[in-house]
Design a protein around this motif. Sequence first.
Motif, PDB file in Angstrom:
ATOM      1  N   TRP A 260       0.841  -1.199   0.000  1.00 49.84           N
ATOM      2  CA  TRP A 260       0.000   0.000   0.000  1.00 49.84           C
ATOM      3  C   TRP A 260       0.873   1.244   0.000  1.00 49.84           C
ATOM      4  CZ3 TRP A 260      -5.163  -0.354  -0.686  1.00 49.84           C
ATOM      5  CH2 TRP A 260      -5.751  -1.598  -0.474  1.00 49.84           C
ATOM      6  N   ARG A 261       0.520   2.207  -0.843  1.00 50.30           N
ATOM      7  CA  ARG A 261       1.267   3.452  -0.929  1.00 50.30           C
ATOM      8  C   ARG A 261       0.346   4.612  -0.542  1.00 50.30           C
ATOM      9  NH1 ARG A 261       2.888   3.850  -6.418  1.00 50.30           N
ATOM     10  NH2 ARG A 261       0.888   4.839  -6.847  1.00 50.30           N
ATOM     11  N   PHE A 262       0.811   5.443   0.387  1.00 53.80           N
ATOM     12  CA  PHE A 262       0.058   6.613   0.822  1.00 53.80           C
ATOM     13  C   PHE A 262       0.746   7.865   0.286  1.00 53.80           C
ATOM     14  CE2 PHE A 262      -0.893   3.277   3.808  1.00 53.80           C
ATOM     15  CZ  PHE A 262      -2.264   3.407   4.010  1.00 53.80           C
ATOM     16  N   SER A 263      -0.060   8.830  -0.167  1.00 50.84           N
ATOM     17  CA  SER A 263       0.464  10.057  -0.759  1.00 50.84           C
ATOM     18  C   SER A 263      -0.221  11.259  -0.130  1.00 50.84           C
ATOM     19  CB  SER A 263       0.221  10.083  -2.277  1.00 50.84           C
ATOM     20  OG  SER A 263       0.647   8.883  -2.878  1.00 50.84           O
ATOM     21  N   VAL A 264       0.550  12.326   0.053  1.00 54.91           N
ATOM     22  CA  VAL A 264       0.024  13.622   0.498  1.00 54.91           C
ATOM     23  C   VAL A 264       0.212  14.601  -0.653  1.00 54.91           C
ATOM     24  CG1 VAL A 264       0.200  15.469   2.189  1.00 54.91           C
ATOM     25  CG2 VAL A 264       0.578  13.101   2.894  1.00 54.91           C
ATOM     26  N   CYS A 265      -0.870  15.236  -1.107  1.00 54.11           N
ATOM     27  CA  CYS A 265      -0.839  16.028  -2.334  1.00 54.11           C
ATOM     28  C   CYS A 265      -1.351  17.447  -2.092  1.00 54.11           C
ATOM     29  CB  CYS A 265      -1.686  15.371  -3.424  1.00 54.11           C
ATOM     30  SG  CYS A 265      -1.182  13.693  -3.858  1.00 54.11           S
ATOM     31  N   GLY A 266      -0.900  18.371  -2.941  1.00 55.50           N
ATOM     32  CA  GLY A 266      -1.383  19.745  -2.932  1.00 55.50           C
ATOM     33  C   GLY A 266      -1.262  20.335  -4.320  1.00 55.50           C
ATOM     34  N   GLY A 267      -2.128  21.305  -4.636  1.00 60.96           N
ATOM     35  CA  GLY A 267      -2.074  21.913  -5.952  1.00 60.96           C
ATOM     36  C   GLY A 267      -3.157  22.953  -6.137  1.00 60.96           C
ATOM     37  N   GLY A 268      -3.452  23.276  -7.409  1.00 61.45           N
ATOM     38  CA  GLY A 268      -4.462  24.267  -7.727  1.00 61.45           C
ATOM     39  C   GLY A 268      -5.145  23.960  -9.043  1.00 61.45           C
ATOM     40  N   ASP A 269      -6.345  24.558  -9.257  1.00 60.76           N
ATOM     41  CA  ASP A 269      -7.132  24.341 -10.458  1.00 60.76           C
ATOM     42  C   ASP A 269      -7.674  25.673 -10.963  1.00 60.76           C
ATOM     43  OD1 ASP A 269      -7.528  21.180 -10.435  1.00 60.76           O
ATOM     44  OD2 ASP A 269      -7.853  21.909  -8.391  1.00 60.76           O
ATOM     45  N   LEU A 270      -7.759  25.790 -12.275  1.00 61.32           N
ATOM     46  CA  LEU A 270      -8.343  26.954 -12.928  1.00 61.32           C
ATOM     47  C   LEU A 270      -9.269  26.454 -14.017  1.00 61.32           C
ATOM     48  CD1 LEU A 270      -8.453  30.049 -13.330  1.00 61.32           C
ATOM     49  CD2 LEU A 270      -6.559  29.781 -14.963  1.00 61.32           C
ATOM     50  N   GLY A 271     -10.476  26.998 -14.084  1.00 59.91           N
ATOM     51  CA  GLY A 271     -11.416  26.526 -15.083  1.00 59.91           C
ATOM     52  C   GLY A 271     -12.542  27.492 -15.334  1.00 59.91           C
ATOM     53  N   SER A 272     -13.558  26.969 -16.002  1.00 57.13           N
ATOM     54  CA  SER A 272     -14.703  27.780 -16.396  1.00 57.13           C
ATOM     55  C   SER A 272     -15.975  27.185 -15.799  1.00 57.13           C
ATOM     56  CB  SER A 272     -14.811  27.822 -17.925  1.00 57.13           C
ATOM     57  OG  SER A 272     -15.975  28.511 -18.330  1.00 57.13           O
ATOM     58  N   GLU A 273     -16.741  28.035 -15.092  1.00 60.30           N
ATOM     59  CA  GLU A 273     -18.030  27.626 -14.556  1.00 60.30           C
ATOM     60  C   GLU A 273     -19.128  28.254 -15.417  1.00 60.30           C
ATOM     61  OE1 GLU A 273     -20.282  27.119 -10.254  1.00 60.30           O
ATOM     62  OE2 GLU A 273     -18.325  28.129 -10.393  1.00 60.30           O
ATOM     63  N   ARG A 274     -20.071  27.428 -15.865  1.00 54.41           N
ATOM     64  CA  ARG A 274     -21.110  27.890 -16.784  1.00 54.41           C
ATOM     65  C   ARG A 274     -22.471  27.832 -16.113  1.00 54.41           C
ATOM     66  NH1 ARG A 274     -21.946  26.367 -23.066  1.00 54.41           N
ATOM     67  NH2 ARG A 274     -20.279  27.936 -23.108  1.00 54.41           N
ATOM     68  N   GLY A 275     -23.268  28.902 -16.271  1.00 55.53           N
ATOM     69  CA  GLY A 275     -24.631  28.945 -15.770  1.00 55.53           C
ATOM     70  C   GLY A 275     -25.614  29.218 -16.890  1.00 55.53           C
ATOM     71  N   ARG A 276     -26.805  28.561 -16.807  1.00 56.45           N
ATOM     72  CA  ARG A 276     -27.839  28.729 -17.832  1.00 56.45           C
ATOM     73  C   ARG A 276     -29.205  28.686 -17.176  1.00 56.45           C
ATOM     74  NH1 ARG A 276     -31.063  25.430 -21.093  1.00 56.45           N
ATOM     75  NH2 ARG A 276     -30.306  23.590 -19.972  1.00 56.45           N
ATOM     76  N   GLY A 277     -30.070  29.613 -17.540  1.00 59.19           N
ATOM     77  CA  GLY A 277     -31.413  29.647 -16.990  1.00 59.19           C
ATOM     78  C   GLY A 277     -32.298  28.575 -17.601  1.00 59.19           C
ATOM     79  N   VAL A 278     -33.072  27.911 -16.754  1.00 61.53           N
ATOM     80  CA  VAL A 278     -34.010  26.870 -17.197  1.00 61.53           C
ATOM     81  C   VAL A 278     -35.423  27.298 -16.802  1.00 61.53           C
ATOM     82  CG1 VAL A 278     -34.673  24.445 -16.992  1.00 61.53           C
ATOM     83  CG2 VAL A 278     -32.250  25.076 -16.948  1.00 61.53           C
ATOM     84  N   GLY A 279     -36.334  27.401 -17.787  1.00 61.41           N
ATOM     85  CA  GLY A 279     -37.706  27.801 -17.515  1.00 61.41           C
ATOM     86  C   GLY A 279     -37.887  29.279 -17.367  1.00 61.41           C
ATOM     87  N   VAL A 280     -36.908  30.083 -17.794  1.00 63.88           N
ATOM     88  CA  VAL A 280     -37.010  31.543 -17.692  1.00 63.88           C
ATOM     89  C   VAL A 280     -37.064  32.133 -19.096  1.00 63.88           C
ATOM     90  CG1 VAL A 280     -35.771  31.584 -15.512  1.00 63.88           C
ATOM     91  CG2 VAL A 280     -34.490  31.839 -17.630  1.00 63.88           C
ATOM     92  N   GLU A 281     -37.605  33.312 -19.206  1.00 64.38           N
ATOM     93  CA  GLU A 281     -37.658  34.000 -20.485  1.00 64.38           C
ATOM     94  C   GLU A 281     -36.282  34.578 -20.812  1.00 64.38           C
ATOM     95  OE1 GLU A 281     -40.659  36.934 -20.392  1.00 64.38           O
ATOM     96  OE2 GLU A 281     -42.322  35.505 -20.125  1.00 64.38           O
ATOM     97  N   ASN A 282     -36.004  34.600 -22.119  1.00 64.39           N
ATOM     98  CA  ASN A 282     -34.732  35.153 -22.612  1.00 64.39           C
ATOM     99  C   ASN A 282     -33.529  34.497 -21.917  1.00 64.39           C
ATOM    100  OD1 ASN A 282     -36.195  37.027 -24.224  1.00 64.39           O
ATOM    101  ND2 ASN A 282     -36.412  38.378 -22.440  1.00 64.39           N
ATOM    102  N   SER A 283     -33.581  33.179 -21.820  1.00 64.32           N
ATOM    103  CA  SER A 283     -32.490  32.442 -21.168  1.00 64.32           C
ATOM    104  C   SER A 283     -31.203  32.568 -21.990  1.00 64.32           C
ATOM    105  CB  SER A 283     -32.869  30.962 -21.030  1.00 64.32           C
ATOM    106  OG  SER A 283     -31.786  30.220 -20.527  1.00 64.32           O
ATOM    107  N   ARG A 284     -30.112  32.742 -21.316  1.00 64.98           N
ATOM    108  CA  ARG A 284     -28.809  32.778 -21.966  1.00 64.98           C
ATOM    109  C   ARG A 284     -27.765  32.158 -21.040  1.00 64.98           C
ATOM    110  NH1 ARG A 284     -25.752  37.375 -20.406  1.00 64.98           N
ATOM    111  NH2 ARG A 284     -26.886  38.765 -18.978  1.00 64.98           N
ATOM    112  N   SER A 285     -26.681  31.724 -21.642  1.00 71.32           N
ATOM    113  CA  SER A 285     -25.595  31.093 -20.884  1.00 71.32           C
ATOM    114  C   SER A 285     -24.520  32.108 -20.559  1.00 71.32           C
ATOM    115  CB  SER A 285     -24.981  29.936 -21.682  1.00 71.32           C
ATOM    116  OG  SER A 285     -25.937  28.936 -21.938  1.00 71.32           O
TER     117      SER A 285
END
Length: 352
Positions: A260-285
């Motif tokens: 068995w091998r145990f590891s201790v890790c650290g780091g960072g992430d960068l990305g894109s979060e997307r939101g979209r309206g559902v059931g609303v008028e003039n929905s856009r992302s």
Amino acid sequence: MKRFCVNSLVGVGVFAVSGVALAQGSPGQVTLRWSAPDECPDDARLVHQIETLLGQSLLETKGQSLAVRATAQGNTAHGYSGKLVFSSAQGVEERLLVHPSCDKLVEAIALVIALAIDPERVQTTQNAREAGAALAAPSVAIQPASLAQVANSQPLPAPRPRIPETNCASPSPPAKRSPPSLRGLRAALHGVAGAGPLPGFGGGLQAALGWQAEYFRLELLGRYWAPRDQAISAAPNTSLELGLATLGARACWLLPASAWRFSVCGGGDLGSERGRGVGVENSRSRDSAYAQFSGGFQVAYTRSRLVPEGGLEVSGALLRPRFGVRRDGIDDQVFRPEAWGFGAFIGFAFEL
């Protein structure tokens, strides 16, 4: 000949190792740490072999200040490799040994350690053992015989020299060994689950590609979270659908282990979060940047190249975008990622 095979295994590394012990001038002690696969001899057997070569207990060694860390890795199919690290007042010395048999590898390791502690005592003990074996050899009893028997006797043929048995009857190329499984290219695929960046608790997938040494690993990590919905309380039957994809990097410290091998890790992430309206008028992302730092631990079973593994992670958000709806010309915030999140993953890694 069997002894010759073992001695030839360690002959390359004896000279500098012996100098480590001879250079010690102040009283001290000898310490030993041993780590090896389950099928190899344990630490008690290694210590017994060292003490047999020295002719005394390790607790009785005098004038030494030497720390020895010995490790072995490999398998019966591809052979074994051993690493010796000697730490003394003179510095640090390392030796590498290989052998198809872990038992023979441990014999060689014991000999190198004994020579590092007291080479003169090893030689004295060996000479005393050989002298004792010669004295213990059975003598041939001579029975009295008549003159007639002596006169009629035929001269006995000279005895043939006995050739000792050996497993090294003919030179053969060394067995081909594959690199240890802890070194080299590594690819992994996991299922993930967690909360924080998106509403509620959900899942996704992550893939990693990296390079791994004996005690350290660096990898790139891509992660995709399945979209989740956040209800809009002010408007029944409407919601925001939110998804997240990130790319990050990890650095891991690998704790020494066998199966068995145990590891201790650290780091960072960068990305894109997307939101979209559902059931609303003039929905856009809308896409917004999301960033986080993270730390956690992992555990893996390393008996094969296809390694099952899992882990836990805690993250802190650095960029937290806001998502909402516009009502009567006024923006109404519906969701923002939590400042802290957590996640877990389980899957497989392939190590070359």
